[in-house]
Design an enzyme around this catalytic site. Structure first.
Site, mmCIF file in Angstrom:
data_model
loop_
_atom_site.group_PDB
_atom_site.id
_atom_site.type_symbol
_atom_site.label_atom_id
_atom_site.label_comp_id
_atom_site.label_asym_id
_atom_site.label_seq_id
_atom_site.Cartn_x
_atom_site.Cartn_y
_atom_site.Cartn_z
ATOM 1 N N GLY A 10 8.316 -5.768 23.022
ATOM 2 C CA GLY A 10 8.394 -6.354 24.376
ATOM 3 C C GLY A 10 8.703 -5.553 25.621
ATOM 4 O O GLY A 10 9.777 -6.169 26.152
ATOM 5 N N ALA A 11 9.217 -4.396 25.330
ATOM 6 C CA ALA A 11 9.725 -3.802 26.072
ATOM 7 C C ALA A 11 9.214 -3.275 27.670
ATOM 8 O O ALA A 11 9.459 -1.686 28.115
ATOM 9 C CB ALA A 11 10.620 -2.075 25.400
ATOM 10 N N SER A 13 8.226 -4.754 30.047
ATOM 11 C CA SER A 13 8.735 -5.109 31.343
ATOM 12 C C SER A 13 10.243 -5.964 31.382
ATOM 13 O O SER A 13 10.103 -5.796 30.149
ATOM 14 C CB SER A 13 7.861 -6.151 31.735
ATOM 15 O OG SER A 13 7.604 -7.228 31.203
ATOM 16 N N SER A 139 17.441 -18.797 23.894
ATOM 17 C CA SER A 139 17.497 -18.881 25.513
ATOM 18 C C SER A 139 18.325 -20.415 24.932
ATOM 19 O O SER A 139 18.593 -21.228 24.361
ATOM 20 C CB SER A 139 16.069 -19.613 25.704
ATOM 21 O OG SER A 139 15.586 -20.085 26.179
ATOM 22 N N TYR A 163 8.269 -24.159 24.087
ATOM 23 C CA TYR A 163 9.520 -22.781 24.511
ATOM 24 C C TYR A 163 10.463 -23.223 24.097
ATOM 25 O O TYR A 163 10.789 -22.552 22.894
ATOM 26 C CB TYR A 163 9.580 -22.483 26.138
ATOM 27 C CG TYR A 163 10.321 -21.550 26.378
ATOM 28 C CD1 TYR A 163 9.902 -20.224 26.188
ATOM 29 C CD2 TYR A 163 11.568 -21.368 26.588
ATOM 30 C CE1 TYR A 163 10.973 -18.888 26.443
ATOM 31 C CE2 TYR A 163 12.313 -20.695 26.761
ATOM 32 C CZ TYR A 163 12.196 -19.397 26.788
ATOM 33 O OH TYR A 163 12.709 -18.122 27.063
#
Ligand SMILES: NC(=O)c1ccc[n+]([C@@H]2O[C@H](COP(=O)([O-])OP(=O)(O)OC[C@H]3O[C@@H](n4cnc5c(N)ncnc54)[C@H](OP(=O)(O)O)[C@@H]3O)[C@@H](O)[C@H]2O)c1
Length: 277
Positions: A10-11, A13, A139, A163
């Site tokens: 996921g690079a 953005s 997170s 999430y």
């Protein structure tokens, strides 16, 4: 040049792009994954031109598909001898329930099952490159319990609940994996980036999006913990921890429950189709 190779998911953005940029500047050979070839190429060009590091490559990977993850891991192993750092960064936050290509609730599939499978498939590459590292992007939103009997939240799904649960799973898995890897010189830690202005909230109700825009910091800032965990000699020996602002921090009480982590491991192995311990 560091001579070390990092794979970052996921690079294309946000925090992943800034993590890739930071590590490319430090001289790492960077391999990034993208679920869209054109976006991957665009990210590669941007990273090469902004850092002057030409050693940036792209692998296709849809993290919402076990077949695609397996193909990506096989391609990585075929093309590259070593893996010094794996940064499991990619993530989604759906606010409308979606399913992965394998028919699994998408937040759980992409945020947790995908890094679980990818890391397992690349463990041999990490072990031969030891001392090596796995960095899992978690997170601050991980409170709550793990619904072991309903991991896809078929009952009472919400974007927030799914999430949080996915990130709790990431922390539990990180802590257990660090124990399984004891003695291998492969470390695994979690990074908590903080609230950053990225594309993560693209599917969110407007109030969330406004919150991200008003209070979110620039993704460069959110990438700092990942860059630190990937590269700093200070954490060469540290494993199984949760980092905030590049320091070990406490995570929720539930995220230390190793019985739950062990049960999650067993279920995850079955879902992703792996055997062994
Ligand atoms: N932003 C925050 O405030 C915040 C806070 C705490 C944790 N995080 C975590 O930080 C990580 C990075 O998120 P971000 O904020 O930088 O969001 P972002 O800008 O949306 O970046 C997410 C990345 O993941 C990729 N991705 C999403 N689904 C994928 C899939 N199925 N297959 C392959 N790649 C996929 C995206 O690819 P595309 O470009 O193709 O969409 C993108 O490169 C996530 O794990 C997120 O949960 C973010």
């Amino acid at each position: 040049m560091s001579g070390k190779r990092v794979l970052i998911t996921g690079a294309t953005s946000g925090i992943g792009m800034e993590t890739a940029r930071g590590l490319a500047k430090l001289g790492y050979s960077v391999v990034l994954t993208a679920r869209d070839n054109a976006r991957g190429e665009e990210a590669r060009n941007e990273l090469v031109s902004s850092t002057g590091n030409k050693d940036v490559e792209v692998l296709f990977c849809d993290l919402g598909s076990f077949a695609s993850i397996r193909k990506c891991a096989a391609e990585y192993r075929e093309r590259f001898d070593r893996l010094d750092v794996l940064v499991n960064n990619a993530g989604v936050w759906d606010f409308h329930r979606q399913q992965s290509a394998d028919g699994i609730e998408r937040i759980f599939a992409v945020n947790y099952l995908a890094p679980f499978l990818l890391t397992n498939l690349l463990l041999d590459s990490l072990k031969v490159s030891a001392p090596s590292r796995v960095v899992n992007v978690a997170s601050g939103l991980h409170q709550g319990v793990l619904h072991l009997d309903d991991l896809e939240l078929k009952e009472g799904w919400s974007g927030m609940k799914a999430y949080r649960q996915s990130k709790l799973a990431v922390i539990l898995w990180t802590r257990l994996l660090s124990k399984k890897l004891a003695g291998s010189n492969v470390t695994v830690n979690c990074a908590q980036p903080g609230l950053m202005r990225t594309n993560l909230a693209r599917d969110a109700p407007w109030a969330y999006r406004v919150g991200f825009l008003m209070f979110g910091k620039r993704p460069e800032r959110g990438a700092q913990s990942s860059i630190y965990l990937a590269s700093s000699p200070d954490v060469q020996q540290t494993t199984g921890e949760y980092f905030k602002d590049s320091q070990v921090a406490r995570s929720s009480k539930e995220s230390y429950d190793m019985d739950v982590a062990a049960r999650l491991w067993d279920v995850s192995m079955k879902i992703v189709g792996l055997s062994g311990k």
